[in-house]
Design an enzyme around this catalytic site. Structure first.
Site: not given
Ligand code: 5BU
Length: 427
Positions: A265, A262, A260, A380
């Site tokens: 650049d 991302k 991941d 998140q």
């Molecule tokens: P979580 O622990 O379920 O929150 O992990 C989610 C993973 O997905 C984590 O590694 C993030 O960096 C990744 N991720 C995310 O949560 N949301 C996004 O929009 C993206 C990646 Br793109």
């Protein structure tokens, strides 16, 4: 067609074309095989012999029927009927194209085998993989063929009337329809193979910071995932031995390795980021995430690396993020989709919240899934498995802490995998 006849070792005495389009073909085939040809008239002559079958033949001998395109098989049956009336045997038909509209089944019922050079499915597969037609067009064509096929047309069969089904969204997402489309992309072919083999559409985000812990987690949950997602840049002791063990585990448990990273650049830097530095991602990851913000050139650079035949087989374009207040609005997602449509050999699918497209050629991966919590207090945003798959239309759930930080990661991974897979299949 001559080669096919020889290869299949078909037993015949005479070559017979179905009038009229197949007559020139039958003539050439009979000449090539040096076999006698018979002609079936459409109408019996009003004068002279009044025969329907022209040529010199003996009863009890076998006719090989030649046809150009088979749709319902009706004209073949008409020809065969006339031949049978003359005491001739007809068991095999060779055609150039099987349009797959019920002809095979109808002929089979009469004890006749249809051998075709190409089928409509093969032609459509080719047209999509060569980018001549879009996947949406293919679906339209298939729906049209299905709606006009003998098998689906309203017909009295065994006393019951069958109804004619119209194309629904479910048809587009039906695995049978979708499988050949996904298989045009090497990464999606690999993911789909693991998904269907292991019955899982779960990707676990193992966001641990030391390699021992990561490998232990993967060892325990590897059987329940189609992919393992890593942030290699947070691993304190990332080294070659980690890559070797990770690769061994991926082969043993059959999952895709997902970096991941991302990428976001300019093209040259992206190529260096994929191939150099302590991470040299393209050597061990099968798929990498790419931001659409730099515009189309970033995808050309990713393609340049994919073409080098390393572990990297595809990329996922980030259409939208799960974090609160993300700038990836509907317009951004739409533009990401346009970028992906122009670069299907690089983009295998999307990272998204809501599926940004109805194109079944892509796989839609979604993070932000947790059955117990809705936020981590750091931006998140989580929602349930059902919302991620059914409401938001995604294919693969990416789950991190809900599994890795649970009391029993193995149990939780198994549970998430089976629930997500059931919802995906029943969608
Ligand atoms: P979580 O622990 O379920 O929150 O992990 C989610 C993973 O997905 C984590 O590694 C993030 O960096 C990744 N991720 C995310 O949560 N949301 C996004 O929009 C993206 C990646 Br793109």
């Amino acid at each position: 067609m001559t080669d096919l006849i020889n290869k299949k070792e078909i037993d015949y005495d005479y070559i017979v074309g179905v009038p009229y389009a197949a007559l020139p073909m039958a003539t050439l085939i009979s000449s090539n095989l040096e076999a006698p040809m018979l002609i079936k008239r459409k109408e019996a002559k009003a004068y002279g012999t009044k025969k329907l079958i022209e040529g010199s033949y003996e009863t009890g001998k076998k006719c090989l029927i030649i046809e150009d395109v088979v749709t319902s098989g009706a004209s073949i049956l008409e020809t065969i009927e006339a031949l049978k009336l003359e005491g001739l045997i007809c068991e095999d038909v060779i055609c150039a194209l099987n349009r797959e509209q019920g002809g095979v089944e109808r002929l089979e019922k009469e004890g006749i085998r249809l051998h075709s050079l190409v089928s409509m499915t093969e032609i459509l597969n080719y047209l999509v993989s060569s980018d001549t037609i879009s996947a949406d067009r293919r679906i339209e064509i298939e729906a049209m063929l299905k709606n006009t096929s003998l098998a689906n047309s309203p017909t009295k069969a065994n006393g019951a009337t069958k109804t004619n089904g119209t194309k629904s969204t479910n048809d587009l997402w039906n695995l049978e329809t979708r499988k050949p489309l996904l298989e045009c992309n090497p990464l999606n072919a690999m993911v789909l193979k693991y998904m269907t083999l292991k019955k899982t559409n779960l990707c676990v985000a193992v966001d641990e910071t030391n390699k021992e812990k990561i490998l232990q987690t993967i060892q325990s949950i590897g059987g329940y995932v189609c992919a393992i997602k890593l942030h290699a840049d947070i691993i304190d002791d990332f080294d070659q031995s980690f890559i070797d063990e990770l690769t061994t585990l991926s082969k043993h448990h059959q999952f895709v390795i997902f970096a991941d990273r991302k990428l976001a650049d300019t093209g040259n830097t992206v190529e260096l980021q994929l191939t150099h530095g302590s991470l040299h991602i393209a050597d061990w990851a099968n798929v990498v995430t790419v931001h659409s913000v730099p515009g189309p050139p970033i995808l050309q650079s990713v393609l340049n690396i994919i073409k080098q035949n390393k572990a990297l087989k595809g990329s996922l374009l980030i259409a939208s993020l799960s974090s609160k207040g993300a700038l990836t609005d509907a317009e951004y997602s739409k533009k990401s989709l346009e970028m992906a449509n122009d670069a299907k050999n690089v983009v295998s699918g999307f990272i998204c919240q809501k599926r940004p497209s109805d194109n079944p050629e892509f796989l839609y991966w979604t993070p932000g899934v947790n059955e117990l919590k809705s936020t981590d207090g750091l931006g998140q945003q989580w929602r349930s498995i059902e919302d991620a798959i059914k409401r938001d239309g995604n294919d693969i759930i990416i789950v991190g802490r809900a599994i890795t930080q649970s009391q029993n990661p193995v149990e939780v991974a198994r549970d998430y995998a089976s629930r997500a897979f059931e919802l995906w299949k029943s969608r």
